[in-house]
Design a protein around this motif. Structure first.
Motif, short mmCIF file in Angstrom:
data_model
loop_
_atom_site.label_atom_id
_atom_site.label_comp_id
_atom_site.label_asym_id
_atom_site.label_seq_id
_atom_site.Cartn_x
_atom_site.Cartn_y
_atom_site.Cartn_z
N TRP A 3 -16.90 -26.83 -35.42
CA TRP A 3 -17.25 -25.63 -34.66
C TRP A 3 -17.46 -24.47 -35.62
O TRP A 3 -16.67 -24.28 -36.56
CB TRP A 3 -16.13 -25.29 -33.68
CG TRP A 3 -15.99 -26.28 -32.58
CD1 TRP A 3 -15.17 -27.36 -32.54
CD2 TRP A 3 -16.73 -26.29 -31.35
NE1 TRP A 3 -15.33 -28.05 -31.36
CE2 TRP A 3 -16.29 -27.40 -30.61
CE3 TRP A 3 -17.70 -25.46 -30.79
CZ2 TRP A 3 -16.79 -27.72 -29.35
CZ3 TRP A 3 -18.20 -25.77 -29.55
CH2 TRP A 3 -17.74 -26.88 -28.84
N TYR A 4 -18.50 -23.72 -35.35
CA TYR A 4 -18.81 -22.51 -36.10
C TYR A 4 -18.92 -21.38 -35.08
O TYR A 4 -19.08 -21.62 -33.89
CB TYR A 4 -20.13 -22.66 -36.85
CG TYR A 4 -20.08 -23.66 -37.98
CD1 TYR A 4 -20.04 -25.03 -37.73
CD2 TYR A 4 -20.08 -23.24 -39.32
CE1 TYR A 4 -19.98 -25.95 -38.76
CE2 TYR A 4 -20.04 -24.16 -40.36
CZ TYR A 4 -19.99 -25.50 -40.06
OH TYR A 4 -19.94 -26.41 -41.10
N ARG A 5 -18.85 -20.17 -35.57
CA ARG A 5 -19.05 -19.04 -34.67
C ARG A 5 -19.80 -17.93 -35.38
O ARG A 5 -19.76 -17.82 -36.60
CB ARG A 5 -17.73 -18.51 -34.13
CG ARG A 5 -16.84 -17.84 -35.16
CD ARG A 5 -15.50 -17.47 -34.56
NE ARG A 5 -14.62 -16.84 -35.54
CZ ARG A 5 -13.32 -16.61 -35.34
NH1 ARG A 5 -12.75 -16.96 -34.18
NH2 ARG A 5 -12.59 -16.03 -36.28
N GLN A 6 -20.46 -17.14 -34.57
CA GLN A 6 -21.19 -15.99 -35.09
C GLN A 6 -20.88 -14.79 -34.22
O GLN A 6 -21.23 -14.76 -33.03
CB GLN A 6 -22.69 -16.25 -35.13
CG GLN A 6 -23.48 -15.17 -35.83
CD GLN A 6 -24.88 -15.62 -36.17
OE1 GLN A 6 -25.40 -16.58 -35.61
NE2 GLN A 6 -25.51 -14.93 -37.10
N ARG A 20 -22.82 -16.49 -39.50
CA ARG A 20 -22.14 -17.64 -38.91
C ARG A 20 -21.05 -18.13 -39.87
O ARG A 20 -21.28 -18.20 -41.08
CB ARG A 20 -23.13 -18.76 -38.62
CG ARG A 20 -22.59 -19.87 -37.76
CD ARG A 20 -23.67 -20.89 -37.42
NE ARG A 20 -24.77 -20.27 -36.67
CZ ARG A 20 -25.76 -20.98 -36.13
NH1 ARG A 20 -25.79 -22.30 -36.27
NH2 ARG A 20 -26.72 -20.37 -35.47
N GLU A 21 -19.89 -18.47 -39.32
CA GLU A 21 -18.78 -18.91 -40.15
C GLU A 21 -18.15 -20.17 -39.56
O GLU A 21 -18.18 -20.40 -38.35
CB GLU A 21 -17.71 -17.82 -40.25
CG GLU A 21 -17.05 -17.45 -38.93
CD GLU A 21 -15.91 -16.45 -39.09
OE1 GLU A 21 -15.55 -16.10 -40.22
OE2 GLU A 21 -15.37 -16.03 -38.04
N LEU A 22 -17.56 -20.95 -40.44
CA LEU A 22 -16.86 -22.15 -40.01
C LEU A 22 -15.56 -21.76 -39.32
O LEU A 22 -14.80 -20.93 -39.81
CB LEU A 22 -16.55 -23.03 -41.22
CG LEU A 22 -15.68 -24.26 -40.94
CD1 LEU A 22 -16.43 -25.27 -40.09
CD2 LEU A 22 -15.22 -24.89 -42.24
N VAL A 23 -15.31 -22.40 -38.18
CA VAL A 23 -14.05 -22.20 -37.47
C VAL A 23 -13.12 -23.39 -37.74
O VAL A 23 -11.98 -23.22 -38.15
CB VAL A 23 -14.28 -22.06 -35.96
CG1 VAL A 23 -12.96 -21.98 -35.22
CG2 VAL A 23 -15.16 -20.85 -35.66
N ILE A 76 -13.25 -27.96 -38.62
CA ILE A 76 -14.03 -29.16 -38.84
C ILE A 76 -13.10 -30.36 -38.86
O ILE A 76 -11.94 -30.24 -39.28
CB ILE A 76 -14.85 -29.04 -40.14
CG1 ILE A 76 -15.88 -30.15 -40.25
CG2 ILE A 76 -13.93 -29.00 -41.36
CD1 ILE A 76 -16.93 -29.89 -41.31
N TYR A 128 -20.15 -19.56 -30.16
CA TYR A 128 -19.56 -20.74 -30.82
C TYR A 128 -20.56 -21.88 -30.77
O TYR A 128 -21.08 -22.22 -29.71
CB TYR A 128 -18.26 -21.12 -30.13
CG TYR A 128 -17.11 -20.22 -30.52
CD1 TYR A 128 -17.09 -18.88 -30.12
CD2 TYR A 128 -16.05 -20.69 -31.29
CE1 TYR A 128 -16.05 -18.04 -30.49
CE2 TYR A 128 -15.00 -19.86 -31.65
CZ TYR A 128 -15.01 -18.54 -31.26
OH TYR A 128 -13.98 -17.70 -31.62
N TYR A 129 -20.79 -22.45 -31.94
CA TYR A 129 -21.74 -23.56 -32.07
C TYR A 129 -20.99 -24.82 -32.50
O TYR A 129 -20.18 -24.77 -33.43
CB TYR A 129 -22.79 -23.25 -33.13
CG TYR A 129 -23.64 -22.05 -32.84
CD1 TYR A 129 -23.27 -20.79 -33.28
CD2 TYR A 129 -24.85 -22.18 -32.14
CE1 TYR A 129 -24.06 -19.67 -33.02
CE2 TYR A 129 -25.65 -21.08 -31.88
CZ TYR A 129 -25.25 -19.83 -32.32
OH TYR A 129 -26.03 -18.74 -32.06
N TRP A 162 -27.08 -29.25 -34.62
CA TRP A 162 -26.41 -28.09 -34.04
C TRP A 162 -26.59 -28.06 -32.53
O TRP A 162 -27.67 -28.39 -32.02
CB TRP A 162 -26.96 -26.81 -34.64
CG TRP A 162 -26.64 -26.66 -36.09
CD1 TRP A 162 -27.33 -27.17 -37.14
CD2 TRP A 162 -25.52 -25.96 -36.65
NE1 TRP A 162 -26.71 -26.85 -38.33
CE2 TRP A 162 -25.60 -26.09 -38.05
CE3 TRP A 162 -24.46 -25.24 -36.11
CZ2 TRP A 162 -24.66 -25.53 -38.91
CZ3 TRP A 162 -23.54 -24.67 -36.96
CH2 TRP A 162 -23.63 -24.82 -38.35
#
Length: 120
Positions: A35-38, A44-47, A49, A92-93, A110
């Motif tokens: 999951w990543y979020r912006q 965008r940053e890693l949340v 993994i 959240y991606y 994605w």
């Protein structure tokens, strides 16, 4: 291959939300999922993994509050978010590194993003 995320919404600070993401389509195997979020105006940053072997890594900002998990039988990844803060607000991606066939390299896919809004 498509990643379909769901579970975002509006929650008050201190509350909880659960995100889920499904990998759809035909493929050989899924390696890592994450999951990543912006946040607005930010990159965008890693949340979090999780590897195929269930190794997990988290951003320092969410350690102890978020939990990532996966269900390999269902090709799904989850993000349990607790003690949410306004700074957790963002899109959240979900992402997955997927090998489509035995004969090609893995590549990243994605999802479409799901909005999480945490009010103060």
């Amino acid at each position: 291959v498509q990643l379909q995320a769901s579970g975002g919404g509006l929650v008050q600070a201190g509350g909880s939300l659960n995100l889920s993401c499904t990998a759809l389509g035909s493929f050989f195997r899924i390696r890592s999922m994450g999951w990543y979020r912006q946040a607005p105006g930010k990159e965008r940053e890693l949340v979090a993994i999780i590897s195929s072997g269930d190794n997990k890594n988290y951003a320092d900002s969410v350690k102890g509050r978020f939990t990532i998990s996966r269900d390999n039988a269902k090709n799904m990844v989850y993000l349990e978010m607790n003690s949410l803060k306004p700074e957790d607000t963002g899109v959240y991606y979900c992402a997955a590194r997927i090998q489509r066939t035995l004969y090609v390299d893995s590549r990243d896919y994605w999802g479409q993003g799901t909005l999480v809004t945490v009010s103060s």
